[in-house]
Design a protein around this motif. Structure first.
Motif, PDB file in Angstrom:
ATOM      1  N   GLN A  83      -9.130  59.166  34.722  1.00  0.00           N
ATOM      2  CA  GLN A  83      -9.241  59.967  36.001  1.00  0.00           C
ATOM      3  C   GLN A  83      -7.800  60.705  36.362  1.00  0.00           C
ATOM      4  O   GLN A  83      -8.158  61.969  36.847  1.00  0.00           O
ATOM      5  CB  GLN A  83      -9.566  58.884  37.248  1.00  0.00           C
ATOM      6  CG  GLN A  83     -11.104  58.496  37.083  1.00  0.00           C
ATOM      7  CD  GLN A  83     -11.150  57.552  38.220  1.00  0.00           C
ATOM      8  OE1 GLN A  83     -10.173  56.956  39.073  1.00  0.00           O
ATOM      9  NE2 GLN A  83     -12.471  57.221  38.418  1.00  0.00           N
ATOM     10  N   GLN A  84      -6.819  60.139  35.935  1.00  0.00           N
ATOM     11  CA  GLN A  84      -5.444  60.832  36.290  1.00  0.00           C
ATOM     12  C   GLN A  84      -5.451  62.017  35.496  1.00  0.00           C
ATOM     13  O   GLN A  84      -5.047  63.207  35.684  1.00  0.00           O
ATOM     14  CB  GLN A  84      -4.105  59.983  36.026  1.00  0.00           C
ATOM     15  CG  GLN A  84      -3.003  60.439  36.144  1.00  0.00           C
ATOM     16  CD  GLN A  84      -1.778  59.616  35.774  1.00  0.00           C
ATOM     17  OE1 GLN A  84      -2.029  58.626  34.874  1.00  0.00           O
ATOM     18  NE2 GLN A  84      -0.708  59.922  36.034  1.00  0.00           N
ATOM     19  N   LEU A  85      -5.810  61.904  34.147  1.00  0.00           N
ATOM     20  CA  LEU A  85      -5.765  63.023  33.264  1.00  0.00           C
ATOM     21  C   LEU A  85      -6.818  64.144  33.854  1.00  0.00           C
ATOM     22  O   LEU A  85      -6.724  65.327  33.450  1.00  0.00           O
ATOM     23  CB  LEU A  85      -5.941  62.795  31.826  1.00  0.00           C
ATOM     24  CG  LEU A  85      -4.902  62.115  31.097  1.00  0.00           C
ATOM     25  CD1 LEU A  85      -5.190  61.048  29.754  1.00  0.00           C
ATOM     26  CD2 LEU A  85      -3.509  62.851  30.947  1.00  0.00           C
ATOM     27  N   GLU A  86      -7.860  63.548  34.118  1.00  0.00           N
ATOM     28  CA  GLU A  86      -8.998  64.605  34.538  1.00  0.00           C
ATOM     29  C   GLU A  86      -8.403  65.458  35.786  1.00  0.00           C
ATOM     30  O   GLU A  86      -8.725  66.492  35.802  1.00  0.00           O
ATOM     31  CB  GLU A  86     -10.316  63.796  35.007  1.00  0.00           C
ATOM     32  CG  GLU A  86     -11.511  64.625  35.380  1.00  0.00           C
ATOM     33  CD  GLU A  86     -12.530  63.655  35.635  1.00  0.00           C
ATOM     34  OE1 GLU A  86     -12.834  63.465  36.787  1.00  0.00           O
ATOM     35  OE2 GLU A  86     -13.269  63.246  34.581  1.00  0.00           O
ATOM     36  N   ARG A  87      -7.793  64.723  36.642  1.00  0.00           N
ATOM     37  CA  ARG A  87      -7.254  65.406  37.815  1.00  0.00           C
ATOM     38  C   ARG A  87      -6.225  66.452  37.272  1.00  0.00           C
ATOM     39  O   ARG A  87      -6.421  67.523  37.910  1.00  0.00           O
ATOM     40  CB  ARG A  87      -6.713  64.523  38.913  1.00  0.00           C
ATOM     41  CG  ARG A  87      -7.514  63.881  39.595  1.00  0.00           C
ATOM     42  CD  ARG A  87      -7.007  63.188  40.807  1.00  0.00           C
ATOM     43  NE  ARG A  87      -6.104  61.773  40.263  1.00  0.00           N
ATOM     44  CZ  ARG A  87      -6.314  60.684  40.159  1.00  0.00           C
ATOM     45  NH1 ARG A  87      -7.742  60.470  40.111  1.00  0.00           N
ATOM     46  NH2 ARG A  87      -5.701  59.803  39.783  1.00  0.00           N
ATOM     47  N   THR A  88      -5.429  66.173  36.639  1.00  0.00           N
ATOM     48  CA  THR A  88      -4.363  67.011  36.162  1.00  0.00           C
ATOM     49  C   THR A  88      -4.955  68.245  35.078  1.00  0.00           C
ATOM     50  O   THR A  88      -4.604  69.344  35.418  1.00  0.00           O
ATOM     51  CB  THR A  88      -3.470  66.260  34.938  1.00  0.00           C
ATOM     52  OG1 THR A  88      -2.700  65.129  35.777  1.00  0.00           O
ATOM     53  CG2 THR A  88      -2.495  67.259  34.443  1.00  0.00           C
ATOM     54  N   LEU A  89      -6.076  67.872  34.551  1.00  0.00           N
ATOM     55  CA  LEU A  89      -6.552  68.797  33.546  1.00  0.00           C
ATOM     56  C   LEU A  89      -7.353  69.823  34.368  1.00  0.00           C
ATOM     57  O   LEU A  89      -7.288  71.110  34.082  1.00  0.00           O
ATOM     58  CB  LEU A  89      -7.385  68.145  32.471  1.00  0.00           C
ATOM     59  CG  LEU A  89      -8.326  69.229  31.617  1.00  0.00           C
ATOM     60  CD1 LEU A  89      -7.295  69.813  30.659  1.00  0.00           C
ATOM     61  CD2 LEU A  89      -9.499  68.513  30.967  1.00  0.00           C
ATOM     62  N   PHE A  90      -8.048  69.428  35.576  1.00  0.00           N
ATOM     63  CA  PHE A  90      -8.853  70.284  36.037  1.00  0.00           C
ATOM     64  C   PHE A  90      -8.006  70.921  37.456  1.00  0.00           C
ATOM     65  O   PHE A  90      -8.594  71.400  38.370  1.00  0.00           O
ATOM     66  CB  PHE A  90     -10.216  69.720  36.627  1.00  0.00           C
ATOM     67  CG  PHE A  90     -11.133  69.360  35.363  1.00  0.00           C
ATOM     68  CD1 PHE A  90     -11.359  70.413  34.649  1.00  0.00           C
ATOM     69  CD2 PHE A  90     -11.223  68.231  34.759  1.00  0.00           C
ATOM     70  CE1 PHE A  90     -12.127  70.210  33.334  1.00  0.00           C
ATOM     71  CE2 PHE A  90     -12.267  67.786  33.819  1.00  0.00           C
ATOM     72  CZ  PHE A  90     -12.433  68.924  33.053  1.00  0.00           C
ATOM     73  N   SER A  91      -6.938  70.514  37.597  1.00  0.00           N
ATOM     74  CA  SER A  91      -5.890  71.193  38.583  1.00  0.00           C
ATOM     75  C   SER A  91      -5.870  72.388  38.550  1.00  0.00           C
ATOM     76  O   SER A  91      -5.639  72.896  37.597  1.00  0.00           O
ATOM     77  CB  SER A  91      -4.760  70.351  38.702  1.00  0.00           C
ATOM     78  OG  SER A  91      -3.734  70.914  39.511  1.00  0.00           O
ATOM     79  N   THR A  92      -6.126  73.079  39.643  1.00  0.00           N
ATOM     80  CA  THR A  92      -5.860  74.680  39.439  1.00  0.00           C
ATOM     81  C   THR A  92      -4.294  75.130  39.331  1.00  0.00           C
ATOM     82  O   THR A  92      -4.029  76.410  38.755  1.00  0.00           O
ATOM     83  CB  THR A  92      -6.545  75.418  40.812  1.00  0.00           C
ATOM     84  OG1 THR A  92      -5.581  74.709  41.969  1.00  0.00           O
ATOM     85  CG2 THR A  92      -7.707  75.493  40.958  1.00  0.00           C
ATOM     86  N   ASN A  93      -3.585  74.443  39.756  1.00  0.00           N
ATOM     87  CA  ASN A  93      -2.195  74.632  39.555  1.00  0.00           C
ATOM     88  C   ASN A  93      -1.446  74.258  38.070  1.00  0.00           C
ATOM     89  O   ASN A  93      -0.587  74.711  37.618  1.00  0.00           O
ATOM     90  CB  ASN A  93      -1.128  73.708  40.404  1.00  0.00           C
ATOM     91  CG  ASN A  93      -1.463  74.097  42.015  1.00  0.00           C
ATOM     92  OD1 ASN A  93      -2.061  75.243  42.167  1.00  0.00           O
ATOM     93  ND2 ASN A  93      -1.354  73.088  42.858  1.00  0.00           N
ATOM     94  N   SER A  94      -2.346  73.556  37.473  1.00  0.00           N
ATOM     95  CA  SER A  94      -1.976  73.264  35.995  1.00  0.00           C
ATOM     96  C   SER A  94      -2.723  73.779  34.830  1.00  0.00           C
ATOM     97  O   SER A  94      -2.707  73.144  33.667  1.00  0.00           O
ATOM     98  CB  SER A  94      -1.940  71.662  35.847  1.00  0.00           C
ATOM     99  OG  SER A  94      -3.452  71.327  35.891  1.00  0.00           O
ATOM    100  N   LEU A  95      -3.084  74.797  34.919  1.00  0.00           N
ATOM    101  CA  LEU A  95      -3.956  75.419  33.898  1.00  0.00           C
ATOM    102  C   LEU A  95      -3.131  76.462  33.124  1.00  0.00           C
ATOM    103  O   LEU A  95      -3.565  77.798  32.812  1.00  0.00           O
ATOM    104  CB  LEU A  95      -5.167  76.522  34.746  1.00  0.00           C
ATOM    105  CG  LEU A  95      -6.411  75.403  35.342  1.00  0.00           C
ATOM    106  CD1 LEU A  95      -7.571  76.339  35.669  1.00  0.00           C
ATOM    107  CD2 LEU A  95      -6.760  74.400  34.246  1.00  0.00           C
ATOM    108  N   LEU A  96      -2.027  76.088  32.798  1.00  0.00           N
ATOM    109  CA  LEU A  96      -1.235  77.004  31.751  1.00  0.00           C
ATOM    110  C   LEU A  96      -1.739  76.811  30.519  1.00  0.00           C
ATOM    111  O   LEU A  96      -1.966  75.744  30.023  1.00  0.00           O
ATOM    112  CB  LEU A  96       0.439  76.275  31.812  1.00  0.00           C
ATOM    113  CG  LEU A  96       0.721  76.490  33.408  1.00  0.00           C
ATOM    114  CD1 LEU A  96       2.338  75.866  33.191  1.00  0.00           C
ATOM    115  CD2 LEU A  96       1.283  78.144  33.885  1.00  0.00           C
ATOM    116  N   GLN A  97      -1.947  78.180  29.944  1.00  0.00           N
ATOM    117  CA  GLN A  97      -2.811  77.980  28.696  1.00  0.00           C
ATOM    118  C   GLN A  97      -1.777  77.364  27.293  1.00  0.00           C
ATOM    119  O   GLN A  97      -2.658  76.580  26.541  1.00  0.00           O
ATOM    120  CB  GLN A  97      -2.513  79.509  28.105  1.00  0.00           C
ATOM    121  CG  GLN A  97      -3.669  79.978  27.188  1.00  0.00           C
ATOM    122  CD  GLN A  97      -5.131  79.384  27.697  1.00  0.00           C
ATOM    123  OE1 GLN A  97      -5.633  79.285  28.860  1.00  0.00           O
ATOM    124  NE2 GLN A  97      -6.132  79.173  26.788  1.00  0.00           N
TER     125      GLN A  97
END
Length: 158
Positions: free
Chosen positions: A70-84
């Motif tokens: 769940q922690q990784l899911e939040r990080t992955l789908f966070s709009t602030n962390s979508l760096l390519q």
């Protein structure tokens, strides 16, 4: 009611976190009672209690895996962390966490089946079985709808 938040259901992947918190809300549970309660000491060689201990350990691993996923899911789908440059690593980590959670969940389910199949020869084992059933089935640790408060009270009494 169709648009009510109360009508939504959680997926098995994200819903597991609710179940993992039940033990924290129980007034007494077999794991903490074992050290204080002589009847639990008498169950050291009881196969049913051994099955519960294995389940309790696997449930803990399943809960930890679920929380990591769940922690990784939040990080992955966070709009602030979508760096390519970072996305593929996060996706890989998330996939690994999802697989680990699935494996841990299956192991916990197999251990739970062993708990149900082992005959109870003491009230301590009955308590442990009730604890396992409540931990696995309660929608949230603070659920006040019947029968959850009553189940917590029975476990506490036992």
């Amino acid at each position: 009611m169709a648009d009510s938040d109360n009508s939504r259901t959680l997926s098995p992947v994200t819903g597991g976190a609710f179940h993992s918190l039940l033990v924290a809300s129980l007034p007494t549970c077999p794991s903490s009672s074992a050290a204080q309660n002589p009847p639990f000491d008498a169950c050291k060689d009881d196969p049913a209690m051994d099955a519960w201990r294995v389940w309790w350990t696997t449930w803990g691993h399943s809960t930890e895996s679920n929380q990591r996923q769940q922690q990784l899911e939040r990080t992955l789908f966070s709009t602030n962390s979508l760096l390519q440059s970072d996305a593929s690593s996060r996706e890989r980590d998330y996939g690994e966490a999802l697989e680990a959670e699935d494996c841990a969940s299956k192991t916990a389910e197999e251990a739970a089946a062993a708990v149900w199949q082992a005959p109870a020869q003491s009230i301590a084992v009955v308590t442990a079985k009730l604890h396992a059933a409540g931990t696995r089935g309660q929608p949230s640790p603070t659920n006040q709808q019947e029968p959850w408060p009553q189940i917590r009270a029975v476990i506490s009494d036992l």
